[in-house]
Design an enzyme around this catalytic site. Structure first.
Site, short mmCIF file in Angstrom:
data_model
loop_
_atom_site.label_atom_id
_atom_site.label_comp_id
_atom_site.label_asym_id
_atom_site.label_seq_id
_atom_site.Cartn_x
_atom_site.Cartn_y
_atom_site.Cartn_z
N HIS A 3 -7.34 5.62 4.00
CA HIS A 3 -6.45 4.48 4.22
C HIS A 3 -5.00 4.86 3.96
O HIS A 3 -4.71 5.93 3.42
CB HIS A 3 -6.87 3.28 3.35
CG HIS A 3 -6.96 3.58 1.89
ND1 HIS A 3 -7.96 4.34 1.32
CD2 HIS A 3 -6.16 3.22 0.86
CE1 HIS A 3 -7.79 4.43 0.02
NE2 HIS A 3 -6.69 3.77 -0.28
N ASP A 50 -9.31 7.33 -2.03
CA ASP A 50 -9.21 7.19 -3.48
C ASP A 50 -10.27 8.08 -4.14
O ASP A 50 -11.44 8.05 -3.74
CB ASP A 50 -9.43 5.73 -3.89
CG ASP A 50 -8.34 4.80 -3.35
OD1 ASP A 50 -7.24 5.30 -3.05
OD2 ASP A 50 -8.60 3.59 -3.24
N HIS A 86 -4.81 8.67 2.48
CA HIS A 86 -5.56 9.25 1.36
C HIS A 86 -6.89 8.53 1.20
O HIS A 86 -7.07 7.40 1.67
CB HIS A 86 -4.76 9.15 0.05
CG HIS A 86 -4.60 7.73 -0.43
ND1 HIS A 86 -3.72 6.83 0.15
CD2 HIS A 86 -5.23 7.04 -1.41
CE1 HIS A 86 -3.81 5.66 -0.46
NE2 HIS A 86 -4.73 5.75 -1.42
N ARG A 93 6.42 -5.95 -1.02
CA ARG A 93 4.98 -6.23 -0.98
C ARG A 93 4.41 -5.91 -2.35
O ARG A 93 4.87 -4.98 -3.03
CB ARG A 93 4.32 -5.34 0.09
CG ARG A 93 2.80 -5.43 0.09
CD ARG A 93 2.19 -4.69 1.28
NE ARG A 93 0.75 -4.83 1.26
CZ ARG A 93 -0.10 -3.88 0.86
NH1 ARG A 93 0.35 -2.69 0.47
NH2 ARG A 93 -1.38 -4.11 0.85
O1 AKG Z 1 -1.54 -1.44 -1.94
C1 AKG Z 1 -2.50 -1.21 -1.20
O2 AKG Z 1 -2.76 -1.87 -0.20
C2 AKG Z 1 -3.43 -0.04 -1.49
C3 AKG Z 1 -2.94 0.87 -2.58
C4 AKG Z 1 -3.71 2.14 -2.58
O3 AKG Z 1 -4.25 2.57 -1.60
C5 AKG Z 1 -3.80 2.92 -3.82
O4 AKG Z 1 -3.10 2.61 -4.80
O5 AKG Z 1 -4.61 3.87 -3.85
FE FE2 Z 2 -5.74 4.05 -2.15
#
Ligand code: AKG
Ligand code: FE2
Length: 280
Positions: free
Chosen positions: A203, A149, A147, A213
């Site tokens: 990403h 952001d 996705h 994590r």
């Molecule tokens: O936790 C991460 O590494 C990224 C989280 C993410 O991409 C998001 O919440 O939009």
């Molecule tokens: Fe994200």
């Protein structure tokens, strides 16, 4: 591409639905604030494999305890110390945002205060992500599918586990965690604010089958009713507009009510908006 388990949250013990606060902060509804299991209240299939705790942060608030207050209202008095830590964290993110916006403006050759003043009364979103280990992780389960952001900037702090990948030069590249290092991602709305000069970063996140994590995301967004439009300096005679003006609230609501965030959110939003304009 990696397999993403369907409905992964089915195997996570789900407590009550996310507590929510009523009302608005700076015109952005805050009903999404609180604890959530993979946004299960909104989507029923292919859910992100994670739990989140989310609240809004007003960049020019006079209230020096705004985060302490919101954490108190969402989690209760016994989390006052947590609220204090996140108050300091968000205030530091506010300072970092100002520096980044100035650097980005300088890099584009526009007035160095341009983006800083656009985001002066920004209403950002702070999210704590928790990715439990996933035993279905045979060929790689995703905590977040691919996705971009929709926000403007993401200031991301990962723990030591790793799992984040960005799509660059036509391939997925791991972004290994480095102690005391933030990952700064450009989002769709900053792409629109630069008429596409800065690209929104595609990403995804893998989860481990052994260890949990955690990550912290501070999503910088303008006040909801601000019009997202690139500065004139970026629109030379030859340069056509890549995206129409929109209000951040409109895109945000689209991601909440119409289409889950993915790799094409901004294009889908623009197409959806022009088709709904045409049918009215
Ligand atoms: O936790 C991460 O590494 C990224 C989280 C993410 O991409 C998001 O919440 O939009
Ligand atoms: Fe994200």
């Amino acid at each position: 591409m990696a397999n993403q388990p369907n409905n992964p949250n089915e195997s996570i013990p789900v407590s009550n639905p996310a507590p929510s606060t009523e009302g608005n902060i700076g015109s952005v509804p805050v009903s999404d604030a609180g604890f959530s299991v993979a946004h299960a209240e909104r989507y029923t299939t292919v859910l992100p494999w994670k739990e989140t705790f989310t609240f809004m942060y007003n960049h020019n608030s006079k209230n020096e305890t705004q985060v302490i207050d919101v954490v108190d209202s969402l989690l209760g008095q016994e989390f006052q110390q947590t609220g204090l830590v996140y108050q300091k964290y968000c205030d530091a993110m506010n300072d970092l945002t100002k520096v980044l916006l100035e650097l980005l403006a300088i890099s584009l050759g526009v007035d160095r205060k341009h983006y800083q003043s656009f985001f002066e009364d920004a209403v950002s979103m702070m999210r704590c992500n928790f990715y439990p280990p996933c035993s279905a992780n045979l060929s790689g389960a995703l905590g977040n599918g691919p996705h971009c952001d929709p926000i403007s900037l993401t200031l991301l702090l990962q723990d030591q586990v790793g799992g984040l990948e960005v799509f660059a030069d036509n391939k997925w590249l791991a972004v290994p965690p480095k102690p005391n290092t933030f990952v700064i991602n450009i989002g769709d709305t900053f792409m629109a604010l630069t008429n596409g000069l800065y690209k929104s970063c595609l990403h995804r996140d893998f989860v481990s089958n052994k260890v949990e994590r955690k990550s912290l995301t501070f999503f910088v967004s303008p006040r909801g009713d601000k019009t997202v439009s690139p500065p004139d300096e970026l629109l030379g005679k030859e340069e056509s507009r890549k995206y129409p003006d929109y209000k951040w609230n409109e895109l945000y609501q689209f991601t909440q009510k119409t289409r889950r965030v993915d790799a094409h959110t901004l294009d889908s939003f623009v197409a959806w908006r022009s088709s709904s304009d045409a049918s009215n």
